[in-house]
Design an enzyme around this catalytic site. Structure first.
Site, PDB file in Angstrom:
ATOM      1  N   HIS A  23       0.756  -1.287   0.066  1.00 21.64           N
ATOM      2  CA  HIS A  23       0.145   0.136  -0.110  1.00 21.64           C
ATOM      3  C   HIS A  23       0.809   1.289   0.016  1.00 21.64           C
ATOM      4  CE1 HIS A  23      -3.036  -2.832   0.574  1.00 21.64           C
ATOM      5  NE2 HIS A  23      -2.555  -2.976   2.005  1.00 21.64           N
ATOM      6  N   HIS A  41      -6.798  -4.691  -1.562  1.00 22.47           N
ATOM      7  CA  HIS A  41      -5.778  -5.886  -1.616  1.00 22.47           C
ATOM      8  C   HIS A  41      -5.791  -6.792  -2.809  1.00 22.47           C
ATOM      9  CE1 HIS A  41      -6.134  -4.953   2.789  1.00 22.47           C
ATOM     10  NE2 HIS A  41      -4.857  -5.224   2.721  1.00 22.47           N
TER      11      HIS A  41
END
Lengths: 321, 321
Positions: free
Chosen positions: A54, A213
Site C-alpha cells: 500500500h 488488496h
C-alpha cells in the site's frame, strides 16, 4: 511475472531497506518494523500498519506529526502479533500507545492480540479500527482504506497537542465515523508473491467498490468517461454524507499516472461546483495504494476547523502533501 | 482503450485545470501554459516544458525555487512557439529569461523560435539544451530525460542567488555536461491520444535504454532480478562518469509502485557500496515519467558542494523531494 525485484520472499525486507536509504529520519528495527530515528519522548505514540503493498502507507507516514512506527507485514498479509508488539515496545511513552487498525480480520485479530500482550507488560495501549470503505453495506464489515491516512494525520496532531490516550481514542473514533471512501479500478494489480493478478477484467470493463488488496470490486461495469465515473461514486458517497462543506482526498491506486489523477480532480471539482459543495481542501496523489493497480478512490470528510487544522499542521512526511 | 479521462482532445487542458485545483500556488494562463501565481519580480525567470505525459514534470516544478513557467504541449508533442512565447512574456523579468529545453528535434526548434521572437520583442532570452540520456551513443543526439529536473533545481538556485543570465547559462551548461541518465522499462505506456501502446514487449522481456515518449529502448533482453538490471545500467553509466562521489536520482516511469522503487534503491545502494562509491544524496520517486510506463531510470551527477547545496535549497514544489 515481471516485477522490479529480487527474491519474492525478500520483497518487503528489501523494500524497507530501500526506504531507509531514501529517508534517513527512519530506522528499520526488524524485517517488518519501521520507526522514527528520533523517538518521541512525550505524547501518545502512534502505531499502524498491516500488509505491505500500500506504499507510501504505512512506512511513508512514519514521521514527525504522524506515526511513530509502522508494522509492515508481507504483501497483503497481516503482520504477526510479535512484530506489532516489537513496534509498540520500541516507541511506547509514559502516555501510552494508540494502535490504528484497518478493518480486516487478520489485522484486527493480530493488532488486538499485540495490544493485550503490551498491556500485560504494563504498557498503556488502546486501539481504533478504521472502516471508511462504504462499498460494503454492513458498517461493521467495512474495510479500512485511504481514509486511514487522514486518521494517522489527525491522531498525530492530537498527540502533538498534548491530548491523553483516552481523549485521542475518543476523538479519533468520532472522526472515523465521519470518514467515507469509495474506490474503482480499470486495471488489477500483479501480486509479486503469487505472480497472479488480483482479478481479471475485460478490456472495456471497470471495477467499482474495490478494496486495496487486489480483490474484486462490488460490481463491474463498462468503462465510462471520467465525469460518469465520478457521478457514480458520488451517488454512493452522498448517501452517507449530508454536509456540503467537505475535505477531499483523491487517492491513486499505485499505477495511475499523475496526469489522470489531475483529470479526476478537475471533473470532481466540476461535479461538486455544480452540486453546490464547498471544498475546503484537496489531497490528490498516491497515499494508500494496491501495488500497481490503476484506479482511484474518493474520500470525503465533513469540514470541521479542527480537522482542517490537523491536516494543515506540519509533518516531515514527504508523502502527506 | 481504458484511461481515466474524458475527451482525448481535452486531456492536457483537463489535466492543467486539475493541477490548479490541487495547487493554488500556480495559475493556468492558457490551455498549455502554467505559471506561478506570485510572479518573480527580480532574478532570471526560468521556463521549461515540452510534450505532456511526463508528470509531475514540468508543471509540478513550477514553484518558488524552481521554474517560473511550464509550457505543456499535447501528450508527447512539442508545444508551439506562440505558446512558449506567451510563457516567456508572462514571466520575464528585467534580468531576462532562461529556457531549459530537452533535446528533442521539435522542442529545440520550437523553443529556439520562441527565443528569437522574444528577443525581437526586447526580452533578454537564452537557452540551454539537456542531453543526459547516455543510451544514445552520439552525444549531440542524446535526449533530455530525468536529469532535466535536476537542471531545473540547479538553475532555480542560481537565479535565487542573484546570478545573471549569462552566468546562469554558463554554469548550467557546465552542469548539463556532467548529468548522465539511463532508463529501462518492463511495461510500455498506453498513449491516450492514439489508444496505442508505445511498443510491444514479450511477457519475459525488458527494454533497456528507453526514452520518455513511449519509444522502444536500444535493445531488449530477458528480464533479470533487479541486481542484474542495476549492474547492466551501471556498466553503461560508469563508462561516462569516473568520479566515485555522486548524487543519485532513481526515477520511476509513472506506473512503477513505490515498493519497487524502494527495492531498486536498496540494490543500487548494495551495488555502489560494493564498488566503493560514496553517495551524497538520493532522490527516489516519480520526477520525469512516461504516462503509465513501468520501469525506472538512474541519473548520476558527480558530487560538487554547490550542486548539493542547490538540491537541498528549499522549494515549495511538493514533487521535488
Amino acid at each position: 511475472m515481471k516485477k522490479l525485484m529480487n527474491e519474492k520472499t525478500q520483497f518487503v525486507a528489501d523494500m524497507l531497506k530501500g526506504i531507509k536509504i531514501m529517508d534517513n529520519s527512519v530506522d528499520v528495527i526488524s524485517d517488518n518494523v519501521i520507526v522514527r530515528s528520533k523517538l518521541k519522548t512525550k505524547g501518545v505514540a502512534l502505531v499502524s500498519g498491516g500488509g505491505s503493498g500500500h506504499e507510501p502507507a504505512h512506512a511513508g507516514f512514519v514521521a514527525d506529526g504522524m506515526l511513530d512506527a509502522a508494522v509492515c507485514g508481507e504483501v497483503f498479509t497481516s503482520p504477526t502479533p510479535d512484530k506489532i508488539l516489537d513496534a509498540i515496545k520500541h516507541v511506547a511513552t509514559e502516555e501510552g500507545v494508540l494502535l490504528i487498525i484497518k478493518n480486516y480480520a487478520g489485522d484486527v485479530m493480530n493488532f488486538e492480540m499485540a495490544q493485550e500482550m503490551a498491556e500485560m507488560e504494563g504498557i498503556s495501549c488502546q486501539s481504533v479500527i478504521v472502516r471508511d470503505d462504504i462499498s460494503i453495506d454492513n458498517e461493521q464489515d467495512r474495510r479500512g482504506v485511504a481514509g486511514t491516512v487522514l486518521v494517522h494525520k489527525y491522531a498525530g496532531y492530537l498527540s502533538d497537542n498534548g491530548y491523553n490516550l483516552a481523549d485521542i481514542k475518543e476523538k479519533v473514533e468520532a472522526f472515523i465515523e465521519k470518514v467515507k471512501t469509495i474506490g474503482m479500478a480499470i486495471y488489477p494489480c500483479l501480486v509479486p508473491t503469487t505472480g497472479q493478478y488480483g482479478f481479471d477484467l475485460e478490456d472495456d470493463q471497470m471495477e467499482i467498490g474495490i478494496g486495496i488488496h487486489g480483490e474484486r470490486g462490488i460490481y463491474q461495469e463498462k468503462i465510462e468517461p471520467i465525469p460518469g465515473i465520478i457521478k457514480r461514486l458520488m451517488n454512493e458517497l452522498e448517501k452517507e454524507i449530508s454536509e456540503k462543506s467537505l475535505i477531499v482526498m483523491i487517492n491513486g491506486m499505485g499505477a495511475t499516472p499523475d496526469s489522470e489523477l489531475a483529470i479526476v480532480a478537475n471533473y470532481f471539482n466540476e461535479y461538486v461546483n455544480e452540486k453546490g459543495f464547498d471544498i475546503k481542501k484537496y489531497f490528490v496523489g498516491n497515499y494508500m495504494t494496491a501495488l500497481d493497480m490503476q484506479g482511484f478512490s474518493i474520500t470525503l470528510v465533513p469540514y470541521d476547523q479542527e480537522y482542517l487544522d490537523a491536516f494543515n499542521a506540519p509533518t516531515v512526511s514527504k508523502y502527506f502533501k
